[in-house]
Enzyme design. Structure first.
Site, PDB file in Angstrom:
ATOM      1  N   GLY A   9       0.814  -1.492   0.172  1.00  0.00           N
ATOM      2  CA  GLY A   9       0.059   0.128   0.030  1.00  0.00           C
ATOM      3  C   GLY A   9       0.811   1.199   0.089  1.00  0.00           C
ATOM      4  O   GLY A   9       0.726   2.136   0.867  1.00  0.00           O
ATOM      5  N   GLY A  13      -1.075   7.667   1.295  1.00  0.00           N
ATOM      6  CA  GLY A  13      -1.090   7.713   2.610  1.00  0.00           C
ATOM      7  C   GLY A  13       0.141   7.189   3.423  1.00  0.00           C
ATOM      8  O   GLY A  13       1.113   7.562   3.075  1.00  0.00           O
ATOM      9  N   ARG A  34      -1.657  -1.437  -6.220  1.00  0.00           N
ATOM     10  CA  ARG A  34      -2.186  -2.127  -7.579  1.00  0.00           C
ATOM     11  C   ARG A  34      -1.863  -0.861  -8.614  1.00  0.00           C
ATOM     12  O   ARG A  34      -1.645  -1.216  -9.613  1.00  0.00           O
ATOM     13  CB  ARG A  34      -3.526  -1.934  -7.512  1.00  0.00           C
ATOM     14  CG  ARG A  34      -4.070  -3.287  -6.563  1.00  0.00           C
ATOM     15  CD  ARG A  34      -5.365  -3.302  -6.166  1.00  0.00           C
ATOM     16  NE  ARG A  34      -5.848  -2.099  -5.365  1.00  0.00           N
ATOM     17  CZ  ARG A  34      -6.930  -1.487  -4.943  1.00  0.00           C
ATOM     18  NH1 ARG A  34      -7.915  -2.226  -5.344  1.00  0.00           N
ATOM     19  NH2 ARG A  34      -7.102  -0.357  -4.311  1.00  0.00           N
ATOM     20  N   SER A 140      -5.818  -0.349  13.652  1.00  0.00           N
ATOM     21  CA  SER A 140      -6.574   1.068  13.586  1.00  0.00           C
ATOM     22  C   SER A 140      -7.142   1.151  14.830  1.00  0.00           C
ATOM     23  O   SER A 140      -7.373   0.101  15.819  1.00  0.00           O
ATOM     24  CB  SER A 140      -7.796   0.895  12.613  1.00  0.00           C
ATOM     25  OG  SER A 140      -8.684   1.986  12.823  1.00  0.00           O
ATOM     26  N   TYR A 153     -15.671  -3.223   8.441  1.00  0.00           N
ATOM     27  CA  TYR A 153     -14.410  -2.454   8.384  1.00  0.00           C
ATOM     28  C   TYR A 153     -13.658  -2.795   9.910  1.00  0.00           C
ATOM     29  O   TYR A 153     -12.761  -3.358   9.861  1.00  0.00           O
ATOM     30  CB  TYR A 153     -14.318  -0.997   8.258  1.00  0.00           C
ATOM     31  CG  TYR A 153     -13.074  -0.401   8.223  1.00  0.00           C
ATOM     32  CD1 TYR A 153     -12.071  -0.696   7.190  1.00  0.00           C
ATOM     33  CD2 TYR A 153     -12.625   0.436   9.445  1.00  0.00           C
ATOM     34  CE1 TYR A 153     -10.738  -0.439   7.683  1.00  0.00           C
ATOM     35  CE2 TYR A 153     -11.367   1.046   9.426  1.00  0.00           C
ATOM     36  CZ  TYR A 153     -10.456   0.406   8.636  1.00  0.00           C
ATOM     37  OH  TYR A 153      -9.125   1.274   8.700  1.00  0.00           O
ATOM     38  N   GLY A 184      -5.405   6.620  14.608  1.00  0.00           N
ATOM     39  CA  GLY A 184      -6.840   7.051  14.739  1.00  0.00           C
ATOM     40  C   GLY A 184      -6.925   7.662  13.096  1.00  0.00           C
ATOM     41  O   GLY A 184      -6.282   7.517  12.514  1.00  0.00           O
ATOM     42  N   PHE A 190      -7.953   7.637   2.407  1.00  0.00           N
ATOM     43  CA  PHE A 190      -8.729   6.645   2.994  1.00  0.00           C
ATOM     44  C   PHE A 190     -10.164   6.858   2.927  1.00  0.00           C
ATOM     45  O   PHE A 190     -10.886   6.116   2.574  1.00  0.00           O
ATOM     46  CB  PHE A 190      -8.604   6.640   4.670  1.00  0.00           C
ATOM     47  CG  PHE A 190      -9.075   5.700   5.221  1.00  0.00           C
ATOM     48  CD1 PHE A 190      -9.008   4.163   5.270  1.00  0.00           C
ATOM     49  CD2 PHE A 190     -10.339   5.917   5.863  1.00  0.00           C
ATOM     50  CE1 PHE A 190      -9.634   3.401   6.080  1.00  0.00           C
ATOM     51  CE2 PHE A 190     -11.196   5.303   6.743  1.00  0.00           C
ATOM     52  CZ  PHE A 190     -11.081   3.965   6.748  1.00  0.00           C
TER      53      PHE A 190
HETATM   54  P1  NDP Z   1      -4.830   5.420   1.578  1.00  0.00           P
HETATM   55  O1  NDP Z   1      -6.151   5.184   0.753  1.00  0.00           O
HETATM   56  O2  NDP Z   1      -4.239   6.494   1.236  1.00  0.00           O
HETATM   57  O3  NDP Z   1      -3.801   4.115   1.137  1.00  0.00           O
HETATM   58  C1  NDP Z   1      -3.945   2.670   1.059  1.00  0.00           C
HETATM   59  C2  NDP Z   1      -3.160   1.932   0.203  1.00  0.00           C
HETATM   60  O4  NDP Z   1      -3.565   0.726   0.111  1.00  0.00           O
HETATM   61  C3  NDP Z   1      -2.870   2.517  -1.083  1.00  0.00           C
HETATM   62  O5  NDP Z   1      -1.634   2.422  -1.197  1.00  0.00           O
HETATM   63  C4  NDP Z   1      -3.548   1.517  -1.868  1.00  0.00           C
HETATM   64  O6  NDP Z   1      -2.788   1.092  -3.109  1.00  0.00           O
HETATM   65  C5  NDP Z   1      -3.494   0.224  -1.094  1.00  0.00           C
HETATM   66  N1  NDP Z   1      -4.127  -0.934  -1.375  1.00  0.00           N
HETATM   67  C6  NDP Z   1      -5.643  -0.878  -1.089  1.00  0.00           C
HETATM   68  N2  NDP Z   1      -6.024  -2.011  -1.543  1.00  0.00           N
HETATM   69  C7  NDP Z   1      -5.130  -2.686  -1.953  1.00  0.00           C
HETATM   70  C8  NDP Z   1      -4.974  -4.082  -2.565  1.00  0.00           C
HETATM   71  N3  NDP Z   1      -5.890  -4.860  -2.565  1.00  0.00           N
HETATM   72  N4  NDP Z   1      -3.653  -4.610  -2.896  1.00  0.00           N
HETATM   73  C9  NDP Z   1      -2.539  -3.809  -3.070  1.00  0.00           C
HETATM   74  N5  NDP Z   1      -2.759  -2.659  -2.358  1.00  0.00           N
HETATM   75  C10 NDP Z   1      -3.824  -2.271  -1.899  1.00  0.00           C
HETATM   76  O7  NDP Z   1      -5.129   4.880   2.830  1.00  0.00           O
HETATM   77  P2  NDP Z   1      -4.398   4.950   4.429  1.00  0.00           P
HETATM   78  O8  NDP Z   1      -3.047   5.147   4.203  1.00  0.00           O
HETATM   79  O9  NDP Z   1      -5.120   5.902   5.298  1.00  0.00           O
HETATM   80  O10 NDP Z   1      -4.433   3.406   4.700  1.00  0.00           O
HETATM   81  C11 NDP Z   1      -3.297   2.540   4.939  1.00  0.00           C
HETATM   82  C12 NDP Z   1      -3.668   1.790   5.966  1.00  0.00           C
HETATM   83  O11 NDP Z   1      -3.911   2.308   7.261  1.00  0.00           O
HETATM   84  C13 NDP Z   1      -5.004   0.793   5.812  1.00  0.00           C
HETATM   85  O12 NDP Z   1      -4.976  -0.488   6.100  1.00  0.00           O
HETATM   86  C14 NDP Z   1      -6.187   1.365   6.412  1.00  0.00           C
HETATM   87  O13 NDP Z   1      -7.147   0.491   6.882  1.00  0.00           O
HETATM   88  C15 NDP Z   1      -5.501   1.883   7.909  1.00  0.00           C
HETATM   89  N6  NDP Z   1      -5.998   3.001   8.429  1.00  0.00           N
HETATM   90  C16 NDP Z   1      -6.034   4.378   8.072  1.00  0.00           C
HETATM   91  C17 NDP Z   1      -6.584   5.108   8.948  1.00  0.00           C
HETATM   92  C18 NDP Z   1      -6.923   6.724   8.354  1.00  0.00           C
HETATM   93  O14 NDP Z   1      -7.737   7.092   9.109  1.00  0.00           O
HETATM   94  N7  NDP Z   1      -6.262   6.970   7.165  1.00  0.00           N
HETATM   95  C19 NDP Z   1      -6.506   4.878  10.396  1.00  0.00           C
HETATM   96  C20 NDP Z   1      -6.009   3.644  10.822  1.00  0.00           C
HETATM   97  C21 NDP Z   1      -5.777   2.696   9.983  1.00  0.00           C
HETATM   98  P3  NDP Z   1      -3.621   0.989  -4.791  1.00  0.00           P
HETATM   99  O15 NDP Z   1      -5.040   1.541  -4.756  1.00  0.00           O
HETATM  100  O16 NDP Z   1      -2.677   1.357  -5.797  1.00  0.00           O
HETATM  101  O17 NDP Z   1      -3.545  -0.572  -4.753  1.00  0.00           O
HETATM  102  C1  8X3 Z   2      -9.679   4.209   9.912  1.00  0.00           C
HETATM  103  C2  8X3 Z   2     -10.133   5.336  10.832  1.00  0.00           C
HETATM  104  O1  8X3 Z   2     -11.958   6.199  12.147  1.00  0.00           O
HETATM  105  O2  8X3 Z   2     -12.518   5.401   9.854  1.00  0.00           O
HETATM  106  O3  8X3 Z   2      -9.131   2.972  10.485  1.00  0.00           O
HETATM  107  O4  8X3 Z   2     -12.076   3.719  11.622  1.00  0.00           O
HETATM  108  S1  8X3 Z   2     -11.759   5.195  11.171  1.00  0.00           S
END
Ligand code: NDP
Ligand code: 8X3
Length: 252
Positions: A9, A13, A34, A140, A153, A184, A190
């Protein structure tokens, strides 16, 4: 080669911010996502600015065969992975339980649980041979407390929490560290993904308070990854000042 970090990922992010930070500190990177174009652009940029090596690994983490193939066929010089940042994941939709889309549920389960497991096991096998390595799983605050319309989720992140505990126990005999980082609310792509490109709804999630930025979370991950060899943070929750947990967040 010096230390190698594998980041899933990494096209946006937290993953992208980790790529930037670890590259700046001299680590070599394997970056996944991806969106191959973004990976290529990031690789070129980081190699130019920091003089490190970057290998792009474009695949969908939920595709078991692809994960197996790419990770088992890594070039020999990329095989000794020191740190896995198991970060790829998403929320799809935010709906009441009885109204939510089954396709959304499938996508979250396939990515956040199955994909998470496929990557972690493939890399844990390599770390077990070397008796060395650090797996950092991105959970998370939703892994700790369920919120309204968060149903599946939250369940996937509860699974990440349970699996982080399980991995820590089972990988102990190989000297592999397992850290769960539970952020958080953080302003990344996201919410844009969660609300399927609805930028106005996504922006509202971050209004009225100062959310975490991707760089804040990357700094915490970097800290956890660079402690002395004998020290392991098992789990860590990080929120912005206005948030206590996944339910209590004060907005102006
Ligand atoms: P973003 O959407 O900015 O980044 C998500 C990343 O995951 C992207 O690089 C995307 O790449 C990749 N991704 C998603 N699906 C796939 C897949 N099937 N295969 C490979 N890569 C994949 O979100 P965040 O950086 O915020 O999220 C990162 C992690 O942090 C996640 O697990 C999310 O649940 C978690 N999280 C986020 C929070 C928030 O508030 N933002 C808080 C807590 C946890 P691509 O689309 O190119 O495949
Ligand atoms: C992503 C943050 O607050 O949407 O894990 O669950 S929240």
């Amino acid at each position: 080669m010096s230390a190698i970090v594998f980041i899933t990922g990494a096209t946006s992010g937290f993953g992208l911010a980790c790529a930037e930070l670890f590259a700046a500190k001299g680590y070599h990177l394997i970056i996944n996502g991806r969106r191959e174009e973004r990976l290529r652009a990031t690789a070129t940029d980081l190699q130019t600015r920091y003089g490190i090596n970057v290998l792009t690994a474009a695949f969908d983490v939920s595709d078991q065969q692809q994960v197996k193939k790419v990770i088992s066929e890594l070039p020999a010089e990329w095989d000794a992975i020191d740190v896995l940042i198991n970060n790829a994941g998403l929320a799809a939709g935010r709906d009441y339980f009885e109204e939510a889309s089954l396709a959304d549920w499938d996508q979250m389960i396939d990515t956040n649980i199955k994909g998470f497991l496929y990557v972690a096991q493939a890399i844990a096998k390599k770390m077990a041979i070397r008796k060395k390595g650090h797996i950092i799983n991105i959970g998370s605050t939703a892994a700790k407390l369920v919120y309204e319309k968060g149903n599946t989720y939250c369940a996937t992140k509860f699974a990440v929490d349970a699996l982080s505990q399980a991995m820590r126990i089972d990988l102990l005999r190989h000297g592999i560290k397992v850290t769960a980082v539970n952020p958080g609310a953080a302003e990344t792509e996201f919410s844009l993904v969660r609300f399927k490109g609805d930028a106005a709804t996504a922006a509202k999630v971050y209004e009225g308070y100062q959310p975490l930025q991707a760089e804040d979370v990357a700094n915490v991950i970097y800290y956890a990854a660079t402690l002395p060899e004998h020290v392991c943070i098992n789990e860590l929750t990080v929120t912005c000042l206005q948030q206590a947990d996944s339910v209590h967040l004060i907005k102006k």
